[in-house]
Design a protein around this motif. Structure first.
Motif, PDB file in Angstrom:
ATOM      1  N   ARG A 186       0.831  -1.212   0.000  1.00 50.00           N
ATOM      2  CA  ARG A 186       0.000   0.000   0.000  1.00 50.00           C
ATOM      3  C   ARG A 186       0.864   1.259   0.000  1.00 50.00           C
ATOM      4  O   ARG A 186       0.528   2.247  -0.649  1.00 50.00           O
TER       5      ARG A 186
ATOM      6  N   VAL B 299       1.847   1.853  -3.562  1.00 48.65           N
ATOM      7  CA  VAL B 299       0.694   2.278  -4.368  1.00 48.65           C
ATOM      8  C   VAL B 299       0.367   3.746  -4.100  1.00 48.65           C
ATOM      9  O   VAL B 299       0.003   4.493  -5.005  1.00 48.65           O
ATOM     10  N   SER B 300       0.556   4.181  -2.850  1.00 49.31           N
ATOM     11  CA  SER B 300       0.205   5.563  -2.478  1.00 49.31           C
ATOM     12  C   SER B 300       1.100   6.605  -3.133  1.00 49.31           C
ATOM     13  O   SER B 300       0.769   7.780  -3.129  1.00 49.31           O
TER      14      SER B 300
ATOM     15  N   LYS C 134       1.571   6.849  -6.291  1.00 47.29           N
ATOM     16  CA  LYS C 134       0.935   7.264  -7.534  1.00 47.29           C
ATOM     17  C   LYS C 134      -0.574   7.471  -7.421  1.00 47.29           C
ATOM     18  O   LYS C 134      -1.140   8.266  -8.163  1.00 47.29           O
ATOM     19  N   TYR C 135      -1.223   6.757  -6.528  1.00 43.11           N
ATOM     20  CA  TYR C 135      -2.685   6.779  -6.488  1.00 43.11           C
ATOM     21  C   TYR C 135      -3.211   7.264  -5.148  1.00 43.11           C
ATOM     22  O   TYR C 135      -2.669   6.925  -4.103  1.00 43.11           O
ATOM     23  N   LYS C 136      -4.296   8.024  -5.199  1.00 43.61           N
ATOM     24  CA  LYS C 136      -4.992   8.502  -4.002  1.00 43.61           C
ATOM     25  C   LYS C 136      -6.490   8.444  -4.303  1.00 43.61           C
ATOM     26  O   LYS C 136      -6.891   8.214  -5.426  1.00 43.61           O
ATOM     27  N   GLY C 137      -7.297   8.682  -3.312  1.00 40.31           N
ATOM     28  CA  GLY C 137      -8.733   8.787  -3.538  1.00 40.31           C
ATOM     29  C   GLY C 137      -9.535   7.651  -2.929  1.00 40.31           C
ATOM     30  O   GLY C 137      -8.993   6.657  -2.438  1.00 40.31           O
TER      31      GLY C 137
ATOM     32  N   HIS D 262     -11.565   5.385  -4.295  1.00 43.81           N
ATOM     33  CA  HIS D 262     -11.562   4.059  -4.921  1.00 43.81           C
ATOM     34  C   HIS D 262     -10.404   3.198  -4.420  1.00 43.81           C
ATOM     35  O   HIS D 262     -10.588   2.019  -4.119  1.00 43.81           O
ATOM     36  N   VAL D 263      -9.216   3.781  -4.339  1.00 46.68           N
ATOM     37  CA  VAL D 263      -8.047   3.032  -3.862  1.00 46.68           C
ATOM     38  C   VAL D 263      -8.219   2.714  -2.380  1.00 46.68           C
ATOM     39  O   VAL D 263      -7.920   1.600  -1.934  1.00 46.68           O
TER      40      VAL D 263
ATOM     41  N   PHE E 116      -4.752   7.669   1.685  1.00 44.17           N
ATOM     42  CA  PHE E 116      -5.498   7.848   0.442  1.00 44.17           C
ATOM     43  C   PHE E 116      -6.579   8.923   0.486  1.00 44.17           C
ATOM     44  O   PHE E 116      -7.006   9.396  -0.563  1.00 44.17           O
TER      45      PHE E 116
END
Length: 169
Positions: free
Chosen positions: A62, A65-66, A68-71, A73-74, A110
């Motif tokens: 995780r 992943v954090s 590049k991605y937030k929000g 849905h993640v 996220f």
């Protein structure tokens, strides 16, 4: 496995966490945190805290992943994975602690920002601290004491900064 070696793994993970907190490169920090979580995952699993170990394994992934991605849905994806895994492997009440801590840190990574993020991480750290005491992880306890201290100082500094901004407006 020898108890001393198991505890040594916790201190290795603590050392990595200290290195992560001192780096100015965000991606390097997340990478080091990933490695720290993986070692803590092995450490807690060897101490007999399987749910803690599994949650830390997911937390390590995780952290990457954090980058590049937030929000939402993640957040929801990891929330479902960690709750499902924790329920499946649940065996005693202390298993709730790593699940709760992981949910709090997932929210912080996220969804939250600024003060909310740090407060969520502080609450997460306090829950992990209780878990470390119950499981008998000396490195985990030291790690959580360090994190709680640093987060408390940062929250205090942010609060002070907010007050100064209000006074100057």
């Amino acid at each position: 496995m020898n108890e001393t070696l198991i505890q040594a793994l916790g201190f290795v993970a603590l050392g990595l966490n200290l290195c992560a907190s001192s780096t100015v490169n965000d991606n390097r920090m997340r990478g080091i945190i990933c490695l720290s979580c993986l070692i803590f995952a092995v450490h807690y699993s060897l101490l007999g805290a399987l749910v803690a170990g599994l949650n830390l394994f997911v937390n390590s992934f995780r952290a990457l992943v954090s980058v590049k991605y937030k929000g939402m849905h993640v957040f929801l994806l990891f929330l479902i994975v960690q709750i499902g895994m924790s329920v499946y492997f649940y065996s005693e009440p202390r298993d709730l602690l790593p699940a709760i801590a992981s949910i709090l840190s997932c929210y912080a990574l996220f969804i939250a920002q600024g003060m909310r993020m740090r407060i969520a991480f502080l609450m997460c750290t306090l829950v992990w601290m209780v878990n470390a005491v119950l499981v008998g992880s000396y490195g985990g306890l030291m790690n959580d004491l360090f994190n709680a201290t640093m987060l408390s100082i940062t929250i205090f500094r942010l609060k002070k900064q907010q007050k100064i901004q209000i006074q100057t407006n």
